[in-house]
Design an enzyme around this catalytic site. Structure first.
Site: not given
Ligand code: 5GP
Length: 144
Positions: A37, A101, A107-109
């Site tokens: 991330d 989200q 995706h899983f973190h």
């Molecule tokens: P969500 O908020 O959808 O659960 O998680 C999205 C995750 O993607 C966030 O933790 C954010 O930091 C990460 N993220 C956003 N843009 C990018 C990117 O361009 N590359 C990577 N590797 N991670 C990203």
């Protein structure tokens, strides 16, 4: 974006899957891709995304793809544990903007937890460079 909007093929993770955007990868096969991330909540914050499906969230994932994908999520979680030796591990997943989200490809973190180390808030970290993420990725790769 709501839970039930159409899949946007231009989301950032779809671009990473197509090789149109860079990422620091730790694992890839025909089922899933795992990478660091870039706005990590903690050192070693890793994401695992499914390939070959247009799933915005967990509810969208076809049942036939679920088992293979979850096996990869566990495989990567085990490698994060083996490579970074945290005291604990969070495996987290958000569905829909109201739930937190921000990127609409499933995706899983996987977030290591160390006792006494405060984890940053979701989607609020500072952007890390590939050079900063690569040493952590190397340790995770060594954990497979
Ligand atoms: P969500 O908020 O959808 O659960 O998680 C999205 C995750 O993607 C966030 O933790 C954010 O930091 C990460 N993220 C956003 N843009 C990018 C990117 O361009 N590359 C990577 N590797 N991670 C990203």
């Amino acid at each position: 974006m709501t839970l039930h909007a159409p899949y946007d093929a231009n989301n950032i993770f779809a671009k990473i899957l197509r090789g149109e955007m860079p990422s620091v990868k730790v694992f890839e096969d025909n089922v899933a891709l795992a990478f660091m991330d870039v706005f990590p909540q903690v050192e070693g914050h890793t994401l695992v995304i499914p390939k070959g499906v247009e799933a915005r969230n967990f509810l969208d994932l076809p049942e036939a793809a679920l088992g293979d994908y979850m096996l990869r999520v566990q495989k990567v979680a085990r490698a994060v544990e083996a490579g970074l030796k945290p005291d604990g591990l969070r495996v987290v997943q958000f569905n829909g903007a109201p739930a937190g989200q921000t990127v609409f490809h499933l995706h899983f973190h996987i977030m290591p937890v160390w006792e006494g180390v405060k984890m940053g808030a979701h989607a609020s970290g500072s952007m890390k460079s590939a050079a900063e993420l690569e040493p952590l990725a190397a340790r995770i790769r060594a954990g497979f």
